[in-house]
Design a protein around this motif. Structure first.
Motif, short mmCIF file in Angstrom:
data_model
loop_
_atom_site.label_atom_id
_atom_site.label_comp_id
_atom_site.label_asym_id
_atom_site.label_seq_id
_atom_site.Cartn_x
_atom_site.Cartn_y
_atom_site.Cartn_z
N UNK A 317 0.82 -1.22 0.00
CA UNK A 317 0.00 0.00 0.00
C UNK A 317 0.85 1.26 0.00
N UNK A 318 2.04 1.22 0.60
CA UNK A 318 2.90 2.38 0.62
C UNK A 318 3.67 2.60 -0.67
N UNK A 319 3.68 1.61 -1.53
CA UNK A 319 4.38 1.73 -2.81
C UNK A 319 5.88 1.55 -2.70
N UNK A 320 6.37 1.12 -1.52
CA UNK A 320 7.81 1.01 -1.35
C UNK A 320 8.35 -0.40 -1.37
N UNK A 321 7.48 -1.40 -1.37
CA UNK A 321 7.92 -2.79 -1.37
C UNK A 321 7.20 -3.56 -2.47
N UNK A 322 7.99 -4.14 -3.36
CA UNK A 322 7.45 -4.96 -4.44
C UNK A 322 7.52 -6.42 -4.00
N UNK A 323 6.36 -7.05 -3.86
CA UNK A 323 6.27 -8.43 -3.40
C UNK A 323 6.17 -9.35 -4.61
N UNK A 324 7.20 -10.18 -4.78
CA UNK A 324 7.30 -11.04 -5.96
C UNK A 324 7.39 -12.50 -5.50
N UNK A 325 6.50 -13.38 -5.99
CA UNK A 325 6.61 -14.80 -5.64
C UNK A 325 7.96 -15.38 -6.06
N UNK A 326 8.49 -16.24 -5.24
CA UNK A 326 9.79 -16.85 -5.51
C UNK A 326 9.75 -17.66 -6.80
N UNK A 327 10.75 -17.46 -7.64
CA UNK A 327 10.86 -18.19 -8.89
C UNK A 327 12.05 -19.13 -8.81
N UNK A 328 11.78 -20.44 -8.80
CA UNK A 328 12.83 -21.45 -8.80
C UNK A 328 13.20 -21.76 -10.25
N UNK A 329 14.43 -21.50 -10.61
CA UNK A 329 14.86 -21.61 -12.00
C UNK A 329 15.71 -22.86 -12.20
N UNK A 330 15.32 -23.66 -13.19
CA UNK A 330 16.16 -24.77 -13.63
C UNK A 330 16.22 -24.72 -15.15
N UNK A 331 16.79 -25.75 -15.75
CA UNK A 331 16.98 -25.74 -17.21
C UNK A 331 15.66 -25.77 -17.98
N UNK A 332 14.58 -26.25 -17.36
CA UNK A 332 13.31 -26.35 -18.04
C UNK A 332 12.43 -25.12 -17.88
N UNK A 333 12.84 -24.21 -16.98
CA UNK A 333 12.04 -23.01 -16.74
C UNK A 333 11.88 -22.19 -18.01
N UNK A 334 12.98 -21.98 -18.71
CA UNK A 334 12.95 -21.16 -19.92
C UNK A 334 12.10 -21.82 -21.00
N UNK A 335 12.21 -23.13 -21.11
CA UNK A 335 11.43 -23.86 -22.11
C UNK A 335 9.92 -23.69 -21.87
N UNK A 336 9.50 -23.89 -20.61
CA UNK A 336 8.08 -23.79 -20.30
C UNK A 336 7.57 -22.37 -20.52
#
Length: 476
Positions: A317-336
């Protein structure tokens, strides 16, 4: 002679025109025939199409199967699993015979032949070089292969189990990963979902519903294991009630929560801004936002919480914190991600463009080694690549060849967040305060020194004022 020559040339022109006319008539007849299809098939379908050259040129291997070819686009491709498809057909027939001894392969072929025209319309290409017999044969073998892998038919022996006895457990696990990658992840490597339902219907009582549940459960477990989503999609109108193919099934899990609240108002303005800050839709990098005082916070997904998939990006609400879900990256992430974007590129009206918007956001947010390093420290990105620079390069290449306008609020669900962050980034007081905090307050000893200097300055000012006042009183 000249007259005869002109006559001969005129005849050849007439023949060429007749040939062209017949070809155009054939195409017009085909077009009219496709428009005259029953009303039940007039809803927006998920079309399976060839990946565009611009996107293939970036990373061609991300779109091609390595282990099993599915569907007409990869029909001529000879991969080691061709014989496995025949064993899969035997698996399905064995399960069917346990329920109905008279069930034969001829019944399957006849039933799928009735669906051939409908199935062909789910592809952007016409495949005139594939005969009806070849097309139906392909649908049967490919459908049986998928079901033998991901459905729980009550057969005594399965193709997968037979294959496992010939190889080690580790090799079987690698094969399972390869099958999942080729069957679920690839945009071109697909057959319509109703083909699977029809085969299931012929195999076991209530097979159509069972197939939908078996494969949907497997897809959910796959998304949970990869930490892309933790809850099943809401398959209710206006959403399509059933997937069109297996990649679309995965896509249905990736829809941000409270989408309507994230989108701008109907006038095209942000919820908190009177007008857009800038017509340029590019996101700033993570380090640039950090310089403007924006903090990054990793969010864990929960079935009962407000974060159910990686697309649930939020600004506090304050505009100062961007909440981003954790992204687990492996070799197939880019493909998907690439293949999901390809699905959206071809079917934007039917499926939206949420994944594309997210990928553009992440690719511009983490396009440099320093950005990936910052996001990794905040827990937003978790990767097993060799170094942060390699991950940054993958992000930089992720959306090359993609057609997407981040400045268009109707297709970018993160539009309002970008507007607010851009407004904050252009605020000089906020940037100055962020610089001061980063320069002096990140180090506790510098902070103590600065505080001591400030206290000393205040004491000096007080002493000076006191001396002046004492001098004036003495003079008086």
């Amino acid at each position: 002679m000249d007259h005869q020559g002109q006559s001969s040339g005129s005849d050849s022109v007439v023949l060429e025109m007749d040939s062209l006319l017949n070809e155009l008539k054939r195409k017009l007849k085909s077009l009219k025939s496709s428009k005259a299809q029953p009303q039940e098939d007039s809803f927006p379908r998920i079309m399976v199409a060839k990946v565009g050259h611009l996107r293939r040129n970036v990373c061609n291997s991300e779109y091609d199967p390595d282990h099993v070819s599915i569907g007409p686009y990869n029909h001529p491709r000879q991969l080691p699993t061709q014989q496995d498809k025949v064993r899969s057909l035997l698996t399905v027939l064995s399960a069917a015979e346990e329920e109905e001894p008279s069930m034969t392969v001829e019944v399957y072929l006849k039933e799928l032949a009735c669906l051939e025209d409908k199935a062909r319309r789910y592809y952007a290409n016409t495949f005139d070089d594939i005969t009806s017999d070849q097309f139906v044969h392909m649908l049967l073998l490919d459908g049986c292969y998928i079901l033998s892998r991901f459905a729980s038919f009550p057969a005594k022996h399965t193709a997968h189990a037979a294959g496992a006895t010939r190889s080690s457990a580790f090799a079987a696990e690698l094969e399972d990963l390869a099958v999942v990658r080729d069957v679920f992840f690839l945009a071109e490597n697909q057959i319509p979902f109703f083909v699977l339902e029809k085969i299931g219907e012929l195999t076991v009582p209530g097979g159509s519903a069972h197939v939908g549940k078996w494969i949907a459960d497997h897809a959910l477990e796959l998304m949970k294991a990869q930490r892309y989503a933790v809850a099943a999609p809401a398959m209710v109108p206006p959403e399509l009630t059933a997937p069109e193919n297996l990649l679309h099934l995965l896509h249905m899990h990736l829809k941000p929560q409270e989408t309507d609240a994230l989108l701008p108002t109907a006038t095209g303005k942000g919820a908190a801004d009177d007008k857009p800050v800038s017509s340029v839709g590019r996101w700033r990098t993570a380090t640039e936002y950090s310089y403007a005082g924006v903090n990054f916070k990793s969010q864990e997904m929960s079935e009962k919480g407000g974060v159910r998939c990686i697309l649930d990006v939020k600004l506090d609400s304050g505009g100062g914190t961007l909440e981003v879900p954790r992204l687990d990256i492996d070799n197939e992430t880019w493909r998907l991600l690439r293949n999901l974007m390809e699905l959206e590129q071809r079917n934007r009206e039917a499926v939206g463009s949420y994944v594309t918007a997210y990928c553009v956001f992440m690719s511009q947010l983490a396009s440099d080694k320093k950005d990936v390093e910052l996001l990794s420290k905040r827990g937003v990105i978790v990767h097993a690549h060799g170094n942060d620079g390699e991950v940054a390069q993958h992000f930089a290449d992720l959306c090359k060849g993609i057609m997407f306008d981040t400045s268009e609020p109707k297709i970018n669900y993160l539009w309002d967040i970008r507007q607010k962050l851009e407004k904050r980034s252009r605020s000089y007081p906020r940037r100055w305060m962020a610089w001061l905090k980063r320069k002096y307050f990140s180090n506790p000893w510098l902070a103590v020194g600065l505080l001591a200097a400030a206290v000393g300055l205040v004491c000096a000012i007080v002493q000076a004022v006191y001396s002046v006042l004492s001098y004036k009183q003495g003079w008086n």
